[in-house]
Design an enzyme around this catalytic site. Structure first.
Site, short mmCIF file in Angstrom:
data_model
loop_
_atom_site.label_atom_id
_atom_site.label_comp_id
_atom_site.label_asym_id
_atom_site.label_seq_id
_atom_site.Cartn_x
_atom_site.Cartn_y
_atom_site.Cartn_z
N GLY A 240 -43.64 12.66 92.58
CA GLY A 240 -44.56 10.89 93.41
C GLY A 240 -43.29 10.23 94.44
N ALA B 238 -34.70 7.31 95.15
CA ALA B 238 -34.23 6.86 93.92
C ALA B 238 -33.60 5.71 94.09
CB ALA B 238 -33.06 8.24 93.11
N LYS C 37 -43.10 20.31 98.59
CA LYS C 37 -43.07 19.25 99.61
C LYS C 37 -41.41 19.43 99.73
CE LYS C 37 -41.11 16.40 97.19
NZ LYS C 37 -39.51 15.53 95.95
N ASP D 182 -45.65 12.18 98.30
CA ASP D 182 -44.11 12.95 97.61
C ASP D 182 -43.50 13.57 99.61
OD1 ASP D 182 -41.21 12.84 97.17
OD2 ASP D 182 -42.39 13.84 95.22
N ARG E 88 -32.96 14.51 101.11
CA ARG E 88 -31.54 15.10 101.45
C ARG E 88 -32.31 16.46 102.49
NH1 ARG E 88 -28.95 15.55 95.37
NH2 ARG E 88 -31.95 14.96 95.04
N ASN E 89 -33.82 17.63 101.67
CA ASN E 89 -34.07 18.62 102.81
C ASN E 89 -34.58 17.81 103.71
OD1 ASN E 89 -34.66 20.58 100.15
ND2 ASN E 89 -35.20 17.90 99.45
N GLU F 113 -32.99 21.27 96.90
CA GLU F 113 -33.56 21.73 96.18
C GLU F 113 -34.91 22.78 97.11
OE1 GLU F 113 -33.17 21.57 92.88
OE2 GLU F 113 -32.87 20.53 91.99
#
Length: 348
Positions: A144, A148, A199, A257, A266-267, A295
């Protein structure tokens, strides 16, 4: 008081400490051998280096060599390491996990087994446990729109717990809920686990659209919107092919998400670098130097292999996935052309 042990002291692991601590749990945060500097900062009372937010008060810290102690008596274990580390940490923690009442999973990614078959993370964990002859408790997939740092700061957050046993999802959705950390329950573990890594892949493409604006001085909002639309459709198509519910991609794990990751994850940042002119290789090297794991890069290649193995009928239909992989491989075509060809409607 229930005890929860979070494996992985990175951003998401430390961020999750805040709501579960506020919900009344005893919280233990265990760091891998790569997390010593993070544990050092938290022990010194400094903000967590990844979230820039102090760790929730009362969280008990454990270092790599203290895994057995960290797991002793845990009611819930949380797997919160980078996806590439899930197999190793699973093997290390299996005995403790087997004694818990549930294993929560915030890690996001795909995992090839020894034969090269791409598995979703819950399936990979179950395979490892079966090979070791160890029984696992129910797995709860968590996904979701959760940044962080906002979670750690106690900002309003919606998330979703997915377990094959809906009553298990509901149980922990109630027990981990706070006034600001609010949890939806579902039995679509597969859908949650497909959206979680996909995602990240598609957020790279959203970042490229933002990077094009930085590089050219002119917005590419229309292209970004078309990319978002295509991403959600492809998550739904892949989910359906693998047994998920179509609506999961249109809920918190998919649309939700993707939105938050496409804003500042970061992506997305990696995609921005590419969109404004950096090569995919150079951009990734710089992100690695900054300890910013992307990731979506490994997930993109693994997702393509997953499609070939388990949903080959979608190979030509998942045009955005194909475009992202083309860009990551170092295409000679302009990235705006690659993305446009993938997401703009074809001639009817």
């Amino acid at each position: 008081m229930s005890i929860i042990t979070i494996l992985g002291a990175g951003a998401m692991g430390s961020g999750l400490c805040t709501p579960v601590r506020n919900a009344g749990w005893e919280v233990r945060l265990w760091g891998t051998w790569l997390d010593d500097h993070l544990i050092d900062a938290c022990e010194a009372g400094k903000p967590h280096p990844r979230t820039n937010v102090p760790l929730a008060k009362g969280v008990k810290l454990f270092r790599a060599a203290q895994l057995e102690k960290a797991l002793d008596g845990a009611d819930v274990v949380v797997m919160s390491v980078a996806s590439v580390g899930v197999p190793k940490i699973t093997e290390m923690a299996l005995e403790g996990i087997s004694k818990a009442k549930a294993l929560w999973l915030t890690s996001k990614g795909f995992c090839p087994n020894n034969e090269g078959k791409i598995q979703l993370l819950p399936e990979a964990i179950r395979t490892i446990a079966k090979q070791k002859g160890i029984s696992l408790p129910p797995i709860v997939a968590i996904a979701g729109p959760v940044k962080a740092n906002e979670c750690a700061e106690g900002k309003p957050t919606a998330t979703i717990f997915g377990c094959k046993d809906l009553e298990v999802s509901r149980k922990y959705a109630r027990e981990a809920r706070t006034d600001v950390y609010c949890i939806e329950a579902t039995d679509d573990e597969t859908g949650v686990e497909i959206c979680a890594p996909m995602k990240n892949v598609y957020a790279i493409a959203l970042g490229i659209a933002d990077g094009l604006e930085e590089g050219t001085g002119f917005p590419h909002h229309n292209l970004k919107a078309a990319t978002f639309n295509r991403a959600v459709k492809e998550m739904s198509l892949l989910g359906l092919a693998l047994g998920a519910k179509a609506e999961t991609a249109f809920g918190l794990p998919g649309v939700g998400d993707l939105e938050v990751t496409g804003l500042s994850g970061r992506n997305k940042v990696y995609g921005v670098r590419i969109g404004r002119g950096e090569t995919a290789k150079d951009a990734l090297a710089e992100m690695d130097r900054l300890e910013q794991t992307v990731e979506g890069v490994p997930a993109a290649g693994l997702a393509s292999t997953l499609v070939e193995q388990s949903a080959p009928q979608l190979k030509e239909e998942l045009t955005l996935l194909k475009a992202v992989n083309e860009i990551l491989s170092g295409t000679d075509r302009p990235v705006v052309k690659v993305i446009s060809d993938a997401v703009l409607p074809k001639m009817p």
